[in-house]
Enzyme design. Sequence first.
Site, PDB file in Angstrom:
ATOM      1  N   SER A  53       7.590  11.081   1.349  1.00 17.63           N
ATOM      2  CA  SER A  53       8.132  11.090   2.719  1.00 17.63           C
ATOM      3  C   SER A  53       9.651  10.899   2.745  1.00 17.63           C
ATOM      4  CB  SER A  53       7.501   9.958   3.537  1.00 17.63           C
ATOM      5  OG  SER A  53       6.106  10.055   3.524  1.00 17.63           O
ATOM      6  N   HIS A 104     -12.154  -5.210  15.219  1.00 18.32           N
ATOM      7  CA  HIS A 104     -13.148  -5.805  14.317  1.00 18.32           C
ATOM      8  C   HIS A 104     -13.980  -6.829  15.105  1.00 18.32           C
ATOM      9  CE1 HIS A 104     -11.177  -3.750  11.186  1.00 18.32           C
ATOM     10  NE2 HIS A 104     -10.598  -4.740  10.532  1.00 18.32           N
ATOM     11  N   CYS A 135      -7.026  -8.707   8.392  1.00 23.52           N
ATOM     12  CA  CYS A 135      -7.313  -8.379   9.794  1.00 23.52           C
ATOM     13  C   CYS A 135      -8.615  -8.998  10.314  1.00 23.52           C
ATOM     14  CB  CYS A 135      -7.327  -6.873   9.973  1.00 23.52           C
ATOM     15  SG  CYS A 135      -8.207  -6.001   8.693  1.00 23.52           S
ATOM     16  N   SER A 181     -10.053   2.136  11.239  1.00 21.09           N
ATOM     17  CA  SER A 181      -8.583   2.098  11.109  1.00 21.09           C
ATOM     18  C   SER A 181      -8.138   0.976  10.180  1.00 21.09           C
ATOM     19  CB  SER A 181      -7.913   1.945  12.480  1.00 21.09           C
ATOM     20  OG  SER A 181      -8.313   0.734  13.088  1.00 21.09           O
TER      21      SER A 181
HETATM   22  P1  NAP Z   1      -1.780   3.248   5.111  1.00 22.09           P
HETATM   23  O1  NAP Z   1      -2.127   3.871   6.421  1.00 22.09           O
HETATM   24  O2  NAP Z   1      -2.435   3.783   3.878  1.00 22.09           O
HETATM   25  O3  NAP Z   1      -0.165   3.315   4.917  1.00 22.09           O
HETATM   26  C1  NAP Z   1       0.461   2.994   3.706  1.00 22.09           C
HETATM   27  C2  NAP Z   1       1.979   3.130   3.845  1.00 22.09           C
HETATM   28  O4  NAP Z   1       2.592   2.791   2.577  1.00 22.09           O
HETATM   29  C3  NAP Z   1       2.462   4.530   4.181  1.00 22.09           C
HETATM   30  O5  NAP Z   1       3.617   4.466   4.989  1.00 22.09           O
HETATM   31  C4  NAP Z   1       2.846   5.103   2.814  1.00 22.09           C
HETATM   32  O6  NAP Z   1       3.851   6.112   2.882  1.00 22.09           O
HETATM   33  C5  NAP Z   1       3.456   3.857   2.188  1.00 22.09           C
HETATM   34  N1  NAP Z   1       3.527   3.964   0.725  1.00 22.09           N
HETATM   35  C6  NAP Z   1       2.537   4.354  -0.132  1.00 22.09           C
HETATM   36  N2  NAP Z   1       3.005   4.336  -1.408  1.00 22.09           N
HETATM   37  C7  NAP Z   1       4.292   3.907  -1.341  1.00 22.09           C
HETATM   38  C8  NAP Z   1       5.311   3.683  -2.317  1.00 22.09           C
HETATM   39  N3  NAP Z   1       5.087   3.893  -3.628  1.00 22.09           N
HETATM   40  N4  NAP Z   1       6.524   3.249  -1.899  1.00 22.09           N
HETATM   41  C9  NAP Z   1       6.759   3.044  -0.573  1.00 22.09           C
HETATM   42  N5  NAP Z   1       5.848   3.247   0.393  1.00 22.09           N
HETATM   43  C10 NAP Z   1       4.621   3.662   0.012  1.00 22.09           C
HETATM   44  O7  NAP Z   1      -2.105   1.682   5.116  1.00 22.09           O
HETATM   45  P2  NAP Z   1      -2.179   0.650   6.376  1.00 22.09           P
HETATM   46  O8  NAP Z   1      -3.548   0.620   6.951  1.00 22.09           O
HETATM   47  O9  NAP Z   1      -1.025   0.922   7.278  1.00 22.09           O
HETATM   48  O10 NAP Z   1      -2.033  -0.745   5.621  1.00 22.09           O
HETATM   49  C11 NAP Z   1      -0.792  -1.214   5.111  1.00 22.09           C
HETATM   50  C12 NAP Z   1      -0.996  -2.638   4.596  1.00 22.09           C
HETATM   51  O11 NAP Z   1      -1.385  -3.480   5.680  1.00 22.09           O
HETATM   52  C13 NAP Z   1      -2.096  -2.749   3.525  1.00 22.09           C
HETATM   53  O12 NAP Z   1      -1.730  -3.728   2.585  1.00 22.09           O
HETATM   54  C14 NAP Z   1      -3.287  -3.207   4.344  1.00 22.09           C
HETATM   55  O13 NAP Z   1      -4.237  -3.898   3.564  1.00 22.09           O
HETATM   56  C15 NAP Z   1      -2.625  -4.115   5.355  1.00 22.09           C
HETATM   57  N6  NAP Z   1      -3.383  -4.307   6.605  1.00 22.09           N
HETATM   58  C16 NAP Z   1      -3.932  -3.238   7.247  1.00 22.09           C
HETATM   59  C17 NAP Z   1      -4.647  -3.474   8.429  1.00 22.09           C
HETATM   60  C18 NAP Z   1      -5.298  -2.375   9.209  1.00 22.09           C
HETATM   61  O14 NAP Z   1      -6.068  -2.695  10.142  1.00 22.09           O
HETATM   62  N7  NAP Z   1      -5.054  -1.106   8.900  1.00 22.09           N
HETATM   63  C19 NAP Z   1      -4.750  -4.753   8.928  1.00 22.09           C
HETATM   64  C20 NAP Z   1      -4.162  -5.811   8.240  1.00 22.09           C
HETATM   65  C21 NAP Z   1      -3.469  -5.560   7.083  1.00 22.09           C
HETATM   66  P3  NAP Z   1       3.491   7.713   2.786  1.00 22.09           P
HETATM   67  O15 NAP Z   1       3.017   8.139   4.131  1.00 22.09           O
HETATM   68  O16 NAP Z   1       4.805   8.323   2.411  1.00 22.09           O
HETATM   69  O17 NAP Z   1       2.434   7.855   1.723  1.00 22.09           O
END
Ligand code: NAP
Length: 354
Positions: A40, A241, A148, A178
Amino acid sequence: MQRHQIGILGATGMVGQRFIQLLEQHPWFEVVWLAASDKSSGKRYGDAVKWKLDTPLPAHIAQMQISPATPESAPKIIFAALDSDIARELEPKFAAAGCAVISNSSAFRMQQDVPLVIPEVNGDHLPLLEKQTWRKQSGGYLVTNPNCSAIGLVLALKPLEERFGLDAIFVSTMQAVSGAGYPGVPSLDILGNVVPYIKSEEEKMQEETLKLLGCLKDDRVQPLEAKISAHCNRVPVEDGHTESVSIKLRKPATREQILAAWQEFRPLAGQNLPTAPAQPIEFIPADDRPQPRLDRMRGHGMAAVVGRLRPCTLFDWKFTVLSHNTIRGAAGAALLNAELLATLGKLEPAAVPA
Ligand code: NAP
């Protein structure tokens, strides 16, 4: 008032998008930097992101260029929404470079000198950050918000622990898709189905709950001494959730006393934090609530919504709790942590303390 300039690491993901949505028109914070993976980097945000939220992508954010995920060009306040493997590698680099890193990832939540915080529950754990080597060397630090599912559970439990003590907790979750990020769980695995496994989730819920409800003593968190067992399930719900909870208390409590404990729980009252809900725990008396589609946006997505309080034949009481996983469970939680840090004068400048 001059707003704090902030950056978002992982800006294109599910949680990163929530940050952008919640930060639009935030009175204290202004988004000036966005970073994601190499695929990206260099693109316009609007071209790189698959925007999945039901409010429009702000035009000025769509025009911003995505930066490399390195601290050199970044502002000093970073909201991080990275997968935990990447977070383990990148977050320390930002903290070492003098950034306040407010993280959603599980990578450092259980590290002894890293505060794991819900402001209404254990804001008094934040002084732990002063023990971090990053803080001493560069002024930077790392603060985390919980898993979460743990967050809704812990909000509902905190006032009960304060008034009656908790001896045992049993929880079974129904977690939205999500929560797995984007693209997340394949549609053929989840449509019309329930998946009774989410990798490492039960362990996280158990250990984080006890750390959050523990006390800070002699520069370390003493976890709450209570038994806890979690079952975690993925269900075909978009956001929110839902959790079925049974608890054994140390002192007897009536239904009225439990309802009063939830109703009167307003530990941030008077602090005027923009993201804090007026009523952190909302009770719904209807027999068939809370439900994710109907109730997840209570308190602008920041409330833990409880219902179905009734006696438990195994323990003392049982109830249902619902919370929005990408707002209260992720981006909103991090924002509230940052707001609390700002009121404590610890957000900016993250200067090396004398
Ligand atoms: P996601 O949708 O998979 O997004 C991941 C993000 O990380 C994207 O912006 C991706 O960019 C970026 N990324 C991946 N590889 C990278 C790298 N090598 N260097 C820099 N950026 C990188 O995940 P998410 O659901 O948003 O979750 C993010 C974190 O929050 C996780 O640790 C998750 O466990 C935690 N979390 C999530 C939730 C939830 O409900 N979703 C709740 C609490 C906590 P690209 O688009 O460029 O790949």
